[in-house]
Design an enzyme around this catalytic site. Structure first.
Site, PDB file in Angstrom:
ATOM      1  N   TYR A 126       0.829  -1.205   0.000  1.00  0.00           N
ATOM      2  CA  TYR A 126       0.000   0.000   0.000  1.00  0.00           C
ATOM      3  C   TYR A 126       0.859   1.249   0.000  1.00  0.00           C
ATOM      4  O   TYR A 126       2.082   1.192   0.155  1.00  0.00           O
ATOM      5  CB  TYR A 126      -0.964  -0.013   1.189  1.00  0.00           C
ATOM      6  CG  TYR A 126      -0.343   0.321   2.544  1.00  0.00           C
ATOM      7  CD1 TYR A 126       0.469  -0.587   3.213  1.00  0.00           C
ATOM      8  CD2 TYR A 126      -0.580   1.553   3.152  1.00  0.00           C
ATOM      9  CE1 TYR A 126       1.016  -0.270   4.457  1.00  0.00           C
ATOM     10  CE2 TYR A 126      -0.038   1.869   4.397  1.00  0.00           C
ATOM     11  CZ  TYR A 126       0.755   0.959   5.038  1.00  0.00           C
ATOM     12  OH  TYR A 126       1.309   1.258   6.263  1.00  0.00           O
TER      13      TYR A 126
ATOM     14  N   ARG B 149       8.224   4.465  -4.560  1.00  0.00           N
ATOM     15  CA  ARG B 149       8.250   3.531  -3.421  1.00  0.00           C
ATOM     16  C   ARG B 149       7.227   2.407  -3.629  1.00  0.00           C
ATOM     17  O   ARG B 149       7.482   1.257  -3.269  1.00  0.00           O
ATOM     18  CB  ARG B 149       7.986   4.270  -2.106  1.00  0.00           C
ATOM     19  CG  ARG B 149       8.110   3.355  -0.899  1.00  0.00           C
ATOM     20  CD  ARG B 149       8.023   4.098   0.412  1.00  0.00           C
ATOM     21  NE  ARG B 149       6.718   4.700   0.618  1.00  0.00           N
ATOM     22  CZ  ARG B 149       6.394   5.464   1.660  1.00  0.00           C
ATOM     23  NH1 ARG B 149       7.299   5.739   2.587  1.00  0.00           N
ATOM     24  NH2 ARG B 149       5.188   5.972   1.778  1.00  0.00           N
TER      25      ARG B 149
ATOM     26  N   ARG C  55      -7.377 -20.727  -1.989  1.00  0.00           N
ATOM     27  CA  ARG C  55      -6.381 -20.490  -0.942  1.00  0.00           C
ATOM     28  C   ARG C  55      -5.195 -21.451  -1.063  1.00  0.00           C
ATOM     29  O   ARG C  55      -5.354 -22.669  -0.951  1.00  0.00           O
ATOM     30  CB  ARG C  55      -7.011 -20.635   0.453  1.00  0.00           C
ATOM     31  CG  ARG C  55      -6.020 -20.270   1.557  1.00  0.00           C
ATOM     32  CD  ARG C  55      -6.625 -20.378   2.944  1.00  0.00           C
ATOM     33  NE  ARG C  55      -5.623 -19.992   3.947  1.00  0.00           N
ATOM     34  CZ  ARG C  55      -4.683 -20.802   4.406  1.00  0.00           C
ATOM     35  NH1 ARG C  55      -4.593 -22.044   3.989  1.00  0.00           N
ATOM     36  NH2 ARG C  55      -3.797 -20.365   5.297  1.00  0.00           N
TER      37      ARG C  55
ATOM     38  N   HIS D  83      -0.752 -20.918  -0.316  1.00  0.00           N
ATOM     39  CA  HIS D  83       0.276 -19.913  -0.023  1.00  0.00           C
ATOM     40  C   HIS D  83       1.039 -19.483  -1.279  1.00  0.00           C
ATOM     41  O   HIS D  83       1.349 -18.308  -1.453  1.00  0.00           O
ATOM     42  CB  HIS D  83       1.276 -20.446   1.008  1.00  0.00           C
ATOM     43  CG  HIS D  83       0.714 -20.526   2.393  1.00  0.00           C
ATOM     44  ND1 HIS D  83      -0.332 -21.352   2.735  1.00  0.00           N
ATOM     45  CD2 HIS D  83       1.043 -19.878   3.531  1.00  0.00           C
ATOM     46  CE1 HIS D  83      -0.615 -21.215   4.010  1.00  0.00           C
ATOM     47  NE2 HIS D  83       0.204 -20.322   4.531  1.00  0.00           N
TER      48      HIS D  83
ATOM     49  N   LYS E 237       6.339  -1.685   1.987  1.00  0.00           N
ATOM     50  CA  LYS E 237       5.129  -1.137   2.628  1.00  0.00           C
ATOM     51  C   LYS E 237       4.011  -2.167   2.458  1.00  0.00           C
ATOM     52  O   LYS E 237       3.108  -2.024   1.626  1.00  0.00           O
ATOM     53  CB  LYS E 237       4.783   0.232   2.017  1.00  0.00           C
ATOM     54  CG  LYS E 237       3.981   1.117   2.970  1.00  0.00           C
ATOM     55  CD  LYS E 237       4.051   2.569   2.566  1.00  0.00           C
ATOM     56  CE  LYS E 237       3.059   3.451   3.303  1.00  0.00           C
ATOM     57  NZ  LYS E 237       3.136   3.452   4.755  1.00  0.00           N
TER      58      LYS E 237
ATOM     59  N   GLU F 118      12.444   2.660  13.959  1.00  0.00           N
ATOM     60  CA  GLU F 118      11.432   3.656  13.556  1.00  0.00           C
ATOM     61  C   GLU F 118      10.274   3.577  14.527  1.00  0.00           C
ATOM     62  O   GLU F 118      10.383   2.949  15.587  1.00  0.00           O
ATOM     63  CB  GLU F 118      10.979   3.396  12.110  1.00  0.00           C
ATOM     64  CG  GLU F 118      10.378   2.020  11.901  1.00  0.00           C
ATOM     65  CD  GLU F 118       9.856   1.790  10.475  1.00  0.00           C
ATOM     66  OE1 GLU F 118       9.610   2.767   9.746  1.00  0.00           O
ATOM     67  OE2 GLU F 118       9.692   0.607  10.120  1.00  0.00           O
TER      68      GLU F 118
ATOM     69  N   LEU G  32      10.903   1.504   7.107  1.00  0.00           N
ATOM     70  CA  LEU G  32      10.266   1.986   5.885  1.00  0.00           C
ATOM     71  C   LEU G  32      10.964   3.270   5.451  1.00  0.00           C
ATOM     72  O   LEU G  32      11.129   4.180   6.281  1.00  0.00           O
ATOM     73  CB  LEU G  32       8.776   2.269   6.137  1.00  0.00           C
ATOM     74  CG  LEU G  32       8.054   2.621   4.853  1.00  0.00           C
ATOM     75  CD1 LEU G  32       7.711   1.363   4.073  1.00  0.00           C
ATOM     76  CD2 LEU G  32       6.819   3.442   5.117  1.00  0.00           C
TER      77      LEU G  32
HETATM   78  N1  PDD Z   1       2.662   5.137   7.651  1.00  0.00           N
HETATM   79  N2  PDD Z   1       7.369   3.832   9.017  1.00  0.00           N
HETATM   80  C1  PDD Z   1       6.219   3.132   9.029  1.00  0.00           C
HETATM   81  C2  PDD Z   1       6.220   1.759   9.614  1.00  0.00           C
HETATM   82  C3  PDD Z   1       5.052   3.700   8.507  1.00  0.00           C
HETATM   83  O1  PDD Z   1       3.910   2.997   8.508  1.00  0.00           O
HETATM   84  C4  PDD Z   1       5.088   5.032   7.988  1.00  0.00           C
HETATM   85  C5  PDD Z   1       3.885   5.717   7.418  1.00  0.00           C
HETATM   86  C6  PDD Z   1       6.314   5.716   8.000  1.00  0.00           C
HETATM   87  C7  PDD Z   1       6.449   7.129   7.433  1.00  0.00           C
HETATM   88  O2  PDD Z   1       6.473   7.125   6.030  1.00  0.00           O
HETATM   89  P1  PDD Z   1       5.932   8.370   5.191  1.00  0.00           P
HETATM   90  O3  PDD Z   1       6.694   9.567   5.632  1.00  0.00           O
HETATM   91  O4  PDD Z   1       6.212   8.009   3.784  1.00  0.00           O
HETATM   92  O5  PDD Z   1       4.452   8.520   5.489  1.00  0.00           O
HETATM   93  C8  PDD Z   1       7.432   5.083   8.510  1.00  0.00           C
HETATM   94  C9  PDD Z   1       1.464   5.620   6.995  1.00  0.00           C
HETATM   95  C10 PDD Z   1       1.212   7.073   7.184  1.00  0.00           C
HETATM   96  C11 PDD Z   1       0.303   4.727   7.381  1.00  0.00           C
HETATM   97  O6  PDD Z   1       0.511   3.515   7.429  1.00  0.00           O
HETATM   98  O7  PDD Z   1      -0.811   5.224   7.577  1.00  0.00           O
END
Ligand code: PDD
Length: 290
Positions: A31, A50, A98, A100, A146, A182, A206
């Protein structure tokens, strides 16, 4: 609310997907979250890049070209009412029995997009800062993707909420000791001796789009910064801690595990970066409008 699903724009109440969707069954998808200011998608190129990296990370072909994504995104923004929105893009490996292993032959991916109103953090929050807790980073080793499979992040964020806090700062350990990666849904910066410290973009975090903007702003304005591993001890001793994400922009962390960060108030690095971030936003939006 108008959403996009597999080639069509429609009211959210009419959107239906199969219970056999691999996103539903396995969390098999990726996503993006893209902020929109005055109807302009912020850093769209970078978000789409990304997204491409995430798709490659899960070996799923990108269903759209950059031009197609751009026009779909513009249409979604147009069809929704707020000027400031945040877009959610979600692509799964589609619908199949289903198993994997990937469907063979591949099935069409599910492509979903929605828009929600973007409410940037209120001024009171910028003045008070937020409270965070720390916890062990128990996620997998591909946190650079992501992925929609967010159960660890969900549980880690809930730990913060249960403690009356806004975010959980994640700590991993290896043979060299403990270090910070993070937040559960954000990137984290520390300040030490007036220097902004950012963890390196590797497989354990991320690569945040907001993180990149903050470092670009620092470089352009002579703010000293270092991209390097941040030891856990440096987090606890930091004079400031900052949180960044597309929906939260830049926020000061003033309380960590119940103890004040620095003097317990948002610091000078936050004030500077937050101001520059707002200038940067205005500047980019103005250029887009010309
Ligand atoms: N999340 N790290 C993680 C694990 C995240 O889920 C996010 C953002 C970030 C920051 O990335 P960015 O600056 O590109 O938004 C770092 C989004 C906002 C979410 O899952 O809603």
């Amino acid at each position: 609310m108008t959403i996009y699903l597999n080639g069509q724009f429609m009211p959210i109440a009419e959107a239906k997907i199969s219970v056999l969707d691999r996103g539903f069954i396995f969390g098999d998808g990726v996503y993006e979250v893209i902020p929109v200011y005055t109807r302009h998608a912020f850093r769209l190129e970078e978000h789409l890049r990304r997204l491409q990296d995430s798709l490659e990370g899960i070996k799923l072909a990108n269903p759209h070209t950059k031009a197609e994504w751009t026009s779909l995104i513009h249409e979604l923004i147009r069809l929704n009412t707020d000027d400031d929105q945040y877009l959610y893009l979600h692509i799964t490996r589609g619908v199949s029995r289903r198993d994997h292993a990937f469907p063979k032959p591949p099935v069409p991916p599910t492509v979903f997009m929605m828009s929600n109103p973007l409410r940037v953090p209120p001024v009171e929050l910028l003045k008070s800062g937020i409270a965070c807790i720390t916890a062990t980073d128990n996620r997998w080793l591909r946190c650079d993707i992501k992925a929609i499979a967010l159960l660890p992040n969900v549980l880690l964020r809930q730990m913060a909420v249960d403690a009356g806090c806004a975010e959980t700062i994640l700590i991993r350990s290896d043979a060299r000791g403990e270090f910070m990666t993070e937040g559960a849904a954000s990137n984290i910066f520390a300040v030490k001796n007036g220097i902004l410290l950012a963890p390196p973009k590797d497989n354990l975090m991320l690569p945040g789009i907001t993180y990149d903007v903050v470092l670009e702003i620092a470089a352009a304005n002579g703010i000293p910064y270092q991209v390097r591993r941040i030891e856990a001890a440096e987090v606890f001793e930091a004079s400031e801690l900052l949180l960044t994400s597309s929906t939260k922009e830049v926020l000061p962390i003033t309380l960590l595990d119940g103890k004040p960060v620095g003097d317990g108030k948002p610091g000078v690095m936050f004030a500077r970066l937050h101001g520059l971030y707002q200038d940067f936003k205005r500047c980019v939006m103005r250029v887009n409008q010309d």
